[in-house]
Design a protein around this motif. Structure first.
Motif, mmCIF file in Angstrom:
data_model
loop_
_atom_site.group_PDB
_atom_site.id
_atom_site.type_symbol
_atom_site.label_atom_id
_atom_site.label_comp_id
_atom_site.label_asym_id
_atom_site.label_seq_id
_atom_site.Cartn_x
_atom_site.Cartn_y
_atom_site.Cartn_z
ATOM 1 N N LEU A 250 0.827 -1.199 0.000
ATOM 2 C CA LEU A 250 0.000 0.000 0.000
ATOM 3 C C LEU A 250 0.868 1.259 0.000
ATOM 4 O O LEU A 250 1.944 1.274 0.598
ATOM 5 C CB LEU A 250 -0.900 0.015 1.238
ATOM 6 C CG LEU A 250 -1.806 -1.209 1.420
ATOM 7 C CD1 LEU A 250 -2.553 -1.130 2.739
ATOM 8 C CD2 LEU A 250 -2.776 -1.332 0.249
ATOM 9 N N PRO A 251 0.412 2.336 -0.636
ATOM 10 C CA PRO A 251 1.145 3.594 -0.561
ATOM 11 C C PRO A 251 1.032 4.173 0.835
ATOM 12 O O PRO A 251 -0.005 4.029 1.504
ATOM 13 C CB PRO A 251 0.439 4.477 -1.589
ATOM 14 C CG PRO A 251 -0.966 3.960 -1.619
ATOM 15 C CD PRO A 251 -0.845 2.473 -1.403
ATOM 16 N N ALA A 252 2.087 4.841 1.300
ATOM 17 C CA ALA A 252 2.072 5.405 2.650
ATOM 18 C C ALA A 252 2.905 6.680 2.681
ATOM 19 O O ALA A 252 4.024 6.708 2.168
ATOM 20 C CB ALA A 252 2.610 4.396 3.667
ATOM 21 N N VAL A 253 2.335 7.705 3.299
ATOM 22 C CA VAL A 253 3.018 8.979 3.504
ATOM 23 C C VAL A 253 3.339 9.117 4.979
ATOM 24 O O VAL A 253 2.468 8.896 5.835
ATOM 25 C CB VAL A 253 2.133 10.161 3.071
ATOM 26 C CG1 VAL A 253 2.780 11.498 3.446
ATOM 27 C CG2 VAL A 253 1.853 10.111 1.579
ATOM 28 N N SER A 254 4.583 9.471 5.303
ATOM 29 C CA SER A 254 4.896 9.917 6.658
ATOM 30 C C SER A 254 4.801 11.429 6.650
ATOM 31 O O SER A 254 5.488 12.103 5.875
ATOM 32 C CB SER A 254 6.297 9.479 7.090
ATOM 33 O OG SER A 254 6.547 9.915 8.417
ATOM 34 N N ALA A 255 3.939 11.964 7.517
ATOM 35 C CA ALA A 255 3.700 13.404 7.584
ATOM 36 C C ALA A 255 4.039 13.911 8.976
ATOM 37 O O ALA A 255 3.744 13.243 9.973
ATOM 38 C CB ALA A 255 2.238 13.715 7.267
ATOM 39 N N PRO A 256 4.660 15.089 9.082
ATOM 40 C CA PRO A 256 4.974 15.631 10.410
ATOM 41 C C PRO A 256 3.705 15.986 11.171
ATOM 42 O O PRO A 256 2.803 16.620 10.631
ATOM 43 C CB PRO A 256 5.819 16.875 10.095
ATOM 44 C CG PRO A 256 5.499 17.227 8.677
ATOM 45 C CD PRO A 256 5.141 15.950 7.994
ATOM 46 N N ALA A 257 3.658 15.563 12.434
ATOM 47 C CA ALA A 257 2.466 15.790 13.258
ATOM 48 C C ALA A 257 2.731 16.714 14.436
ATOM 49 O O ALA A 257 1.827 16.972 15.221
ATOM 50 C CB ALA A 257 1.920 14.453 13.766
#
Length: 419
Positions: free
Chosen positions: A373-380
Motif C-alpha cells: 500500500l502507498p504510505a506517507v509519513s507526515a509531520p504531526a
C-alpha cells in the motif's frame, strides 16, 4: 526562510522570473558548505551552475530550475554511486537512473547526492566508511534515521528543495518521521527502479516487491509533483475536502507500544482532525493481525535479499498466499475507509548509539509495506518530530497524499529546526 520553502513555491517563482535559478543554486552551495550535519556528501557545481544559468534563460517543465539532491544509491551520470561502500567510491556512472532522467526532463537540477547507510542496510542510522555519519538537524546527538537519512536531514536543514529515496523496510518513512519532513513510499511498481543499484553490470531481473523508490519533501504537494513526473499515474484522490475523508485509526498496540511523547502528539493530532470534521473509526481492519503482518513482512524482506543473491527460500508459496489474504482484507477495508492512520515509528529520533527496541522501528512500517500500500509519513508536531503514517488503498497514492496535504492546515505541516 528561502531555503525552507517548498519546491512547488520555488518553481512558481522561477517561472515568474522573480527568482533566479543561478543565484538560488549558488546560495544553496554556500549553505551546503557551511552545514555541519553531513547530509549532502557529493556535489557537481560546474554542471549545476551551468544548468541553472540556462534555466534562467529558458522555460521548461514543472520543476524547471529547481535545485535538488538525490540519495547516493541512484546513478547520476558523471558522479560516483557509492552506496557508502569504499569499493564503489571511484566508480562513476555513465548513465542516469530512470528517476534522475525524469526529474531532469521536468527541469530539476540535481546538484548533488545525499548520504546513505552502508549498502542501505540500516533503517535506523545513516553512516558509512566513505562519507561518515549524518546527524539529525534537530539534535546532532540523534540519528536522522536510515537509510535515506541524508535525504531527510538535507530537507529539514534547508540544503535541498526536493529529494528522492528508497524504501524497503522504512528507509523513506522512518527518516522523514525523525527529521520532520514528508516522505512517500509509493505503491510498488509505480516508479521505475532502473539505475537504482550498486555499481556494476545491470542486475538480472529479480523480484522487486516490496522495494519502492519515492520522494521526500517539505510538503505533501511536493510529493505529488515529484511523483507526477517520475511515476505512473494512479487513481485520483477519492476526496478533495478534509471533512469528507473517512479515516481509520490505530495509534498504539501492545505488540509495539509507542512512547509517551509519540502517543500524546498523535492523539492530539487525531483529535484536531476530528474537530475539523474528519470521520474517525478506531481499530485494525477485520482480518488483519498486526503481529502476523509484521512477521510476514520480515519474511518478505528476507526473500527479497535472497532473490538478489540468487538463493531460494522455503515456504514462499505459503507466504504469498498469506500476503494475498492480508491484501484482500485491506482491500475490503478500503471499500468503506479512505485512509488509515497509524504511527510511522514508535519513538522520536534516538541517540546514535541507542539500540533499545531497535528492531521495533519496522513494526508500524510493515503494516503498509506487506500489502503493498502507498504510505506517507507526515509531520504531526512535537518537540522532536513525530511522524503520522497515512496509508492509502493500493494504486491510490494521491488519496494518501491529498489527506496529508489537507491535514497540514490542521496539524501545521513542516516546521524547520532551530538554526
Amino acid at each position: 526562510m528561502t531555503f525552507f520553502r517548498t519546491a512547488t513555491e520555488v518553481a512558481a517563482d522561477l517561472r515568474r522570473g522573480t527568482l533566479s535559478s543561478r543565484e538560488l543554486t549558488e546560495q544553496l552551495f554556500t549553505r551546503i558548505d557551511a552545514s555541519e550535519i553531513n547530509a549532502v556528501v557529493a556535489t557537481r557545481r560546474e554542471f549545476a551552475l551551468d544548468a541553472a544559468s540556462k534555466a534562467d534563460a529558458t522555460t521548461g517543465g514543472p520543476l524547471h530550475g529547481v535545485p535538488m539532491t538525490i540519495k547516493d544509491a541512484f546513478a547520476v551520470a558523471g558522479m560516483a554511486t557509492t552506496w557508502g561502500e569504499p569499493a564503489f567510491a571511484d566508480t562513476v556512472a555513465e548513465q542516469d537512473a530512470a528517476v534522475v532522467e525524469r526529474l531532469q526532463d521536468a527541469g530539476a537540477i540535481v546538484v548533488g547526492k545525499s548520504n546513505v547507510h552502508h549498502l542501505l542496510a540500516d533503517f535506523g542510522r545513516t553512516e558509512n566508511p566513505v562519507y561518515g555519519r549524518t546527524v539529525n538537524p534537530w539534535d546532532h546527538a540523534r540519528t536522522p534515521g536510515g537509510s535515506s537519512g541524508g535525504a531527510a536531514a538535507a530537507l529539514a536543514a534547508g540544503l535541498s528543495f526536493l529529494e528522492y529515496g528508497s524504501d524497503l523496510a522504512g528507509s523513506i518513512r522512518i527518516p522523514a518521521a525523525y527529521c520532520g519532513v514528508y516522505g512517500l513510499k509509493p505503491t510498488p511498481g509505480t516508479v521505475p527502479l532502473r539505475g537504482f543499484q550498486p555499481p556494476g553490470p545491470p542486475a538480472d531481473p529479480v523480484r522487486e516487491f516490496p522495494s519502492a523508490v519515492g520522494p521526500l519533501a517539505r510538503s505533501a504537494a511536493d510529493l505529488r509533483l515529484a511523483l507526477s513526473v517520475t511515476g505512473e499515474p494512479g487513481a485520483p484522490s477519492r476526496r478533495s475536502r478534509l471533512a469528507d475523508f473517512r479515516v481509520g485509526v490505530v495509534l498504539d498496540d501492545p505488540s509495539c507500544p509507542v512512547t509517551g511523547e509519540v502517543g500524546r502528539v498523535l492523539s492530539d493530532a487525531v483529535d484536531a482532525l476530528a474537530r475539523a470534521g474528519v470521520r474517525v473509526a478506531a481499530g485494525w481492519p477485520d482480518g488483519v493481525d498486526p503481529v502476523v503482518q509484521a512477521e510476514a513482512f520480515g519474511f518478505q524482506v528476507e526473500w527479497f535479499f535472497a532473490a538478489m543473491e540468487g538463493r531460494e527460500l522455503e515456504g514462499t508459496d505459503e507466504q504469498e498466499r498469506q500476503r494475498a489474504t492480508l491484501g484482500a482484507a485491506w482491500a475490503r477495508y478500503f471499500a468503506d475507509v479512505d485512509v488509515f492512520l497509524c504511527p510511522t515509528v514508535f519513538t522520536t529520533a534516538f541517540p546514535h548509539e541507542d539500540r533499545h527496541r531497535y528492531d521495533d522501528q519496522v513494526f508500524w512500517i510493515a503494516q503498509a509495506s506487506l500489502p503493498g500500500l502507498p504510505a506517507v509519513s507526515a509531520p504531526a508536531g512535537g518537540a522532536l518530530p513525530v511522524g503520522l503514517q497515512v496509508v492509502g488503498p493500493a494504486h491510490a497514492d494521491d488519496t494518501a497524499i491529498t489527506f496529508a496535504e489537507l491535514a497540514a492546515d490542521v496539524l501545521g505541516g513542516f516546521v524547520p529546526p532551530a538554526e
